[in-house]
Design a protein around this motif. Structure first.
Motif, PDB file in Angstrom:
ATOM      1  N   GLU A 188      56.392 184.781  23.025  1.00  0.00           N
ATOM      2  CA  GLU A 188      56.624 183.372  22.685  1.00  0.00           C
ATOM      3  C   GLU A 188      55.547 182.846  21.728  1.00  0.00           C
ATOM      4  OE1 GLU A 188      57.351 181.016  26.139  1.00  0.00           O
ATOM      5  OE2 GLU A 188      57.315 179.143  24.992  1.00  0.00           O
ATOM      6  N   GLU A 189      54.297 183.232  21.968  1.00  0.00           N
ATOM      7  CA  GLU A 189      53.178 182.740  21.125  1.00  0.00           C
ATOM      8  C   GLU A 189      53.295 183.226  19.685  1.00  0.00           C
ATOM      9  OE1 GLU A 189      52.179 184.839  24.089  1.00  0.00           O
ATOM     10  OE2 GLU A 189      52.963 182.971  24.929  1.00  0.00           O
ATOM     11  N   GLU A 190      53.993 184.327  19.470  1.00  0.00           N
ATOM     12  CA  GLU A 190      54.059 184.894  18.110  1.00  0.00           C
ATOM     13  C   GLU A 190      55.264 184.401  17.311  1.00  0.00           C
ATOM     14  OE1 GLU A 190      52.271 189.363  18.753  1.00  0.00           O
ATOM     15  OE2 GLU A 190      54.109 188.841  19.796  1.00  0.00           O
ATOM     16  N   ILE A 191      56.123 183.573  17.945  1.00  0.00           N
ATOM     17  CA  ILE A 191      57.370 183.178  17.269  1.00  0.00           C
ATOM     18  C   ILE A 191      57.092 182.464  15.944  1.00  0.00           C
ATOM     19  CG2 ILE A 191      59.425 181.699  17.405  1.00  0.00           C
ATOM     20  CD1 ILE A 191      59.529 182.271  20.410  1.00  0.00           C
ATOM     21  N   GLN A 192      56.191 181.462  15.991  1.00  0.00           N
ATOM     22  CA  GLN A 192      55.974 180.646  14.781  1.00  0.00           C
ATOM     23  C   GLN A 192      55.463 181.485  13.610  1.00  0.00           C
ATOM     24  OE1 GLN A 192      54.135 176.910  14.965  1.00  0.00           O
ATOM     25  NE2 GLN A 192      55.026 176.355  16.933  1.00  0.00           N
ATOM     26  N   ASP A 193      54.476 182.332  13.907  1.00  0.00           N
ATOM     27  CA  ASP A 193      53.927 183.168  12.832  1.00  0.00           C
ATOM     28  C   ASP A 193      54.983 184.101  12.251  1.00  0.00           C
ATOM     29  OD1 ASP A 193      51.513 182.055  13.119  1.00  0.00           O
ATOM     30  OD2 ASP A 193      50.514 183.814  14.029  1.00  0.00           O
ATOM     31  N   SER A 194      55.817 184.656  13.132  1.00  0.00           N
ATOM     32  CA  SER A 194      56.789 185.611  12.597  1.00  0.00           C
ATOM     33  C   SER A 194      57.872 184.879  11.798  1.00  0.00           C
ATOM     34  CB  SER A 194      57.362 186.513  13.678  1.00  0.00           C
ATOM     35  OG  SER A 194      57.861 185.759  14.727  1.00  0.00           O
ATOM     36  N   VAL A 195      58.252 183.669  12.216  1.00  0.00           N
ATOM     37  CA  VAL A 195      59.232 182.894  11.438  1.00  0.00           C
ATOM     38  C   VAL A 195      58.662 182.634  10.035  1.00  0.00           C
ATOM     39  CG1 VAL A 195      60.327 180.614  11.189  1.00  0.00           C
ATOM     40  CG2 VAL A 195      60.421 181.819  13.388  1.00  0.00           C
ATOM     41  N   GLN A 196      57.379 182.275  10.008  1.00  0.00           N
ATOM     42  CA  GLN A 196      56.754 181.980   8.725  1.00  0.00           C
ATOM     43  C   GLN A 196      56.698 183.216   7.818  1.00  0.00           C
ATOM     44  OE1 GLN A 196      52.899 180.262   9.131  1.00  0.00           O
ATOM     45  NE2 GLN A 196      53.020 179.271   7.132  1.00  0.00           N
ATOM     46  N   SER A 197      56.286 184.344   8.412  1.00  0.00           N
ATOM     47  CA  SER A 197      56.154 185.509   7.539  1.00  0.00           C
ATOM     48  C   SER A 197      57.524 186.042   7.102  1.00  0.00           C
ATOM     49  CB  SER A 197      55.266 186.587   8.161  1.00  0.00           C
ATOM     50  OG  SER A 197      55.979 187.308   9.116  1.00  0.00           O
ATOM     51  N   LEU A 198      58.524 185.942   7.973  1.00  0.00           N
ATOM     52  CA  LEU A 198      59.862 186.397   7.549  1.00  0.00           C
ATOM     53  C   LEU A 198      60.456 185.464   6.491  1.00  0.00           C
ATOM     54  CD1 LEU A 198      61.451 187.644  10.923  1.00  0.00           C
ATOM     55  CD2 LEU A 198      60.595 189.024   9.037  1.00  0.00           C
ATOM     56  N   THR A 199      60.143 184.167   6.592  1.00  0.00           N
ATOM     57  CA  THR A 199      60.626 183.226   5.561  1.00  0.00           C
ATOM     58  C   THR A 199      59.996 183.583   4.218  1.00  0.00           C
ATOM     59  OG1 THR A 199      60.670 181.525   7.268  1.00  0.00           O
ATOM     60  CG2 THR A 199      60.934 180.774   5.013  1.00  0.00           C
ATOM     61  N   GLY A 200      58.703 183.887   4.250  1.00  0.00           N
ATOM     62  CA  GLY A 200      58.012 184.304   3.020  1.00  0.00           C
ATOM     63  C   GLY A 200      58.655 185.545   2.426  1.00  0.00           C
ATOM     64  N   ARG A 201      58.970 186.502   3.291  1.00  0.00           N
ATOM     65  CA  ARG A 201      59.612 187.739   2.821  1.00  0.00           C
ATOM     66  C   ARG A 201      60.934 187.430   2.131  1.00  0.00           C
ATOM     67  NH1 ARG A 201      58.920 192.487   6.174  1.00  0.00           N
ATOM     68  NH2 ARG A 201      60.914 193.218   5.375  1.00  0.00           N
ATOM     69  N   ALA A 202      61.730 186.535   2.785  1.00  0.00           N
ATOM     70  CA  ALA A 202      63.063 186.217   2.263  1.00  0.00           C
ATOM     71  C   ALA A 202      62.977 185.622   0.863  1.00  0.00           C
ATOM     72  CB  ALA A 202      63.766 185.248   3.206  1.00  0.00           C
ATOM     73  N   LEU A 203      61.933 184.799   0.645  1.00  0.00           N
ATOM     74  CA  LEU A 203      61.859 184.047  -0.612  1.00  0.00           C
ATOM     75  C   LEU A 203      61.215 184.832  -1.753  1.00  0.00           C
ATOM     76  CD1 LEU A 203      60.928 180.555   0.854  1.00  0.00           C
ATOM     77  CD2 LEU A 203      63.171 181.336   0.039  1.00  0.00           C
ATOM     78  N   SER A 204      60.651 185.994  -1.449  1.00  0.00           N
ATOM     79  CA  SER A 204      59.988 186.745  -2.530  1.00  0.00           C
ATOM     80  C   SER A 204      60.401 188.200  -2.453  1.00  0.00           C
ATOM     81  CB  SER A 204      58.471 186.638  -2.382  1.00  0.00           C
ATOM     82  OG  SER A 204      58.096 187.144  -1.115  1.00  0.00           O
ATOM     83  N   HIS A 205      61.642 188.456  -2.766  1.00  0.00           N
ATOM     84  CA  HIS A 205      62.144 189.824  -2.685  1.00  0.00           C
ATOM     85  C   HIS A 205      62.538 190.336  -4.054  1.00  0.00           C
ATOM     86  CE1 HIS A 205      64.435 193.317  -1.331  1.00  0.00           C
ATOM     87  NE2 HIS A 205      63.731 193.212  -0.221  1.00  0.00           N
ATOM     88  N   GLU A 206      62.286 191.640  -4.293  1.00  0.00           N
ATOM     89  CA  GLU A 206      62.566 192.163  -5.636  1.00  0.00           C
ATOM     90  C   GLU A 206      64.058 192.222  -5.950  1.00  0.00           C
ATOM     91  OE1 GLU A 206      60.594 196.089  -5.286  1.00  0.00           O
ATOM     92  OE2 GLU A 206      62.584 196.982  -5.488  1.00  0.00           O
ATOM     93  N   ARG A 207      64.922 192.057  -4.943  1.00  0.00           N
ATOM     94  CA  ARG A 207      66.363 192.025  -5.235  1.00  0.00           C
ATOM     95  C   ARG A 207      66.825 190.648  -5.713  1.00  0.00           C
ATOM     96  NH1 ARG A 207      69.997 195.699  -3.559  1.00  0.00           N
ATOM     97  NH2 ARG A 207      71.433 194.203  -2.649  1.00  0.00           N
ATOM     98  N   GLY A 208      65.924 189.662  -5.652  1.00  0.00           N
ATOM     99  CA  GLY A 208      66.294 188.364  -6.214  1.00  0.00           C
ATOM    100  C   GLY A 208      65.991 187.206  -5.294  1.00  0.00           C
ATOM    101  N   LYS A 209      66.135 185.978  -5.862  1.00  0.00           N
ATOM    102  CA  LYS A 209      65.875 184.762  -5.088  1.00  0.00           C
ATOM    103  C   LYS A 209      67.130 184.374  -4.320  1.00  0.00           C
ATOM    104  CE  LYS A 209      62.551 181.240  -5.747  1.00  0.00           C
ATOM    105  NZ  LYS A 209      61.785 182.103  -4.898  1.00  0.00           N
ATOM    106  N   PRO A 210      67.040 184.235  -3.003  1.00  0.00           N
ATOM    107  CA  PRO A 210      68.239 183.924  -2.227  1.00  0.00           C
ATOM    108  C   PRO A 210      68.671 182.462  -2.365  1.00  0.00           C
ATOM    109  CG  PRO A 210      66.327 184.053  -0.780  1.00  0.00           C
ATOM    110  CD  PRO A 210      65.836 184.387  -2.151  1.00  0.00           C
ATOM    111  N   ASP A 211      69.976 182.196  -2.154  1.00  0.00           N
ATOM    112  CA  ASP A 211      70.428 180.807  -2.042  1.00  0.00           C
ATOM    113  C   ASP A 211      70.816 180.494  -0.606  1.00  0.00           C
ATOM    114  OD1 ASP A 211      72.868 182.107  -1.747  1.00  0.00           O
ATOM    115  OD2 ASP A 211      73.570 181.610  -3.764  1.00  0.00           O
ATOM    116  N   PHE A 212      70.648 181.480   0.257  1.00  0.00           N
ATOM    117  CA  PHE A 212      70.944 181.273   1.684  1.00  0.00           C
ATOM    118  C   PHE A 212      69.984 182.137   2.497  1.00  0.00           C
ATOM    119  CE2 PHE A 212      72.958 182.822   5.569  1.00  0.00           C
ATOM    120  CZ  PHE A 212      73.353 181.645   6.187  1.00  0.00           C
ATOM    121  N   VAL A 213      69.264 181.510   3.423  1.00  0.00           N
ATOM    122  CA  VAL A 213      68.381 182.275   4.310  1.00  0.00           C
ATOM    123  C   VAL A 213      68.697 181.872   5.738  1.00  0.00           C
ATOM    124  CG1 VAL A 213      65.998 182.761   5.003  1.00  0.00           C
ATOM    125  CG2 VAL A 213      66.529 182.368   2.579  1.00  0.00           C
ATOM    126  N   ASN A 214      68.928 182.857   6.562  1.00  0.00           N
ATOM    127  CA  ASN A 214      69.185 182.575   7.967  1.00  0.00           C
ATOM    128  C   ASN A 214      68.055 183.177   8.797  1.00  0.00           C
ATOM    129  OD1 ASN A 214      70.239 183.381  10.696  1.00  0.00           O
ATOM    130  ND2 ASN A 214      71.975 182.188   9.977  1.00  0.00           N
TER     131      ASN A 214
END
Ligand code: PML
Ligand code: MG
Length: 260
Positions: free
Chosen positions: A24-50
């Motif tokens: 439970e304590e790690e949820i916020q950090d992992s949400v943040q790092s996965l959001t960062g991953r989603a927004l900076s990917h070499e396959r392109g900038k997403p228009d939808f992130v879940n």
């Protein structure tokens, strides 16, 4: 524990996905790092992130990783041959191997890559109910301790810069290989500048092949070769059975099949 999952799309097409199994304590950090991953990917900038966060109810199974075996293929032709020979060694019929290689090469979903994997039986039939989406292995992760051992081993082989890809792929391959009915997995990345992939199975370990496609090619994906499965039961385990890798089984060079 909580399953935190991310997937990113652009124009309805898969860009990237990743996931963690955290306290439970790690949820916020992992949400943040996965959001960062989603927004900076070499396959392109997403228009939808879940991003989803879900409590894991069934007990988590601890597993040792598959051992990592480094194949020294120097180009795509050698790499594809190594993959073919490993799959043959595992008893997969040649026409299934050929079909799997061409699906990944051409983009399995109308020339595009899939969010999840193809499931193929020993007759070459595709068993995944949704051929555009595929089946996505989820609810899995690796402990910090085991990841630390992997980091050390990779750096001993000069492969530190590949850590994230290897870690995530090894976790997934270990989970998939542990499920009854899996004969082997073939994967190469759909990230255009990441040419590596692997053939994995409980019998051979994770055979890492540095070249399975040309640089710049954004086709790739995964095929799970299966035998004698109950399709809904198998898919349920791939998607829902929580697995935590808590030991790293080591790394070595590939020599030949007799030493596997
Ligand atoms: C991916 O993350 O797109 C798949 C990577 C597969 C190969 C990982 C490696 O061993 O380098
Ligand atoms: Mg990818």
């Amino acid at each position: 524990m909580y399953s935190v999952r991310m997937r990113a799309e652009k124009g309805g097409r898969h860009i990237s996905g990743a996931e963690r199994l955290v306290s439970e304590e790690e949820i916020q950090d992992s949400v943040q790092s996965l959001t960062g991953r989603a927004l900076s990917h070499e396959r392109g900038k997403p228009d939808f992130v879940n991003i989803s966060v879900e409590a894991v109810k069934s007990p988590v199974k601890n597993l040792a990783s598959l051992p990592v075996i480094l194949h020294n293929a120097g180009n795509v032709m050698e790499g594809r041959n190594a993959a073919r020979r490993t799959l043959e060694f595992l008893g997969i019929p040649g026409f299934c191997i050929q079909k799997a290689l061409s699906l990944l090469e051409n983009g399995p979903s109308d020339g595009q890559s899939m969010r999840g994997a193809i499931i193929m039986d020993m007759q070459g039939n595709r068993l995944e109910p949704d051929r555009e989406r595929g089946v996505r292995a989820t609810r899995m992760d690796i402990t910090e301790k085991a990841a630390g051992e992997l980091t050390k081993s990779l750096s001993g082989k000069g492969l530190s810069s590949y850590f994230t890809h290897v870690k995530e792929a090894l976790v997934l391959a270990t989970k998939v290989a542990s499920i009854d009915g899996t004969v082997a997995e073939l994967c190469w990345s759909d990230d255009p500048y990441y040419t590596a992939g692997y053939v994995a199975s409980g019998r051979t370990g994770y055979i890492r092949i540095p070249y399975l496609k040309e640089n710049g090619d954004s086709n790739g994906g995964r095929v799970f070769f299966v035998d004698n499965i109950n399709i809904p039961g198998y898919i349920n385990e791939i998607e829902n059975k929580p697995v935590l890798i808590d030991r790293f089984a080591g790394i070595r060079e590939f020599t030949d099949f007799h030493t596997i």
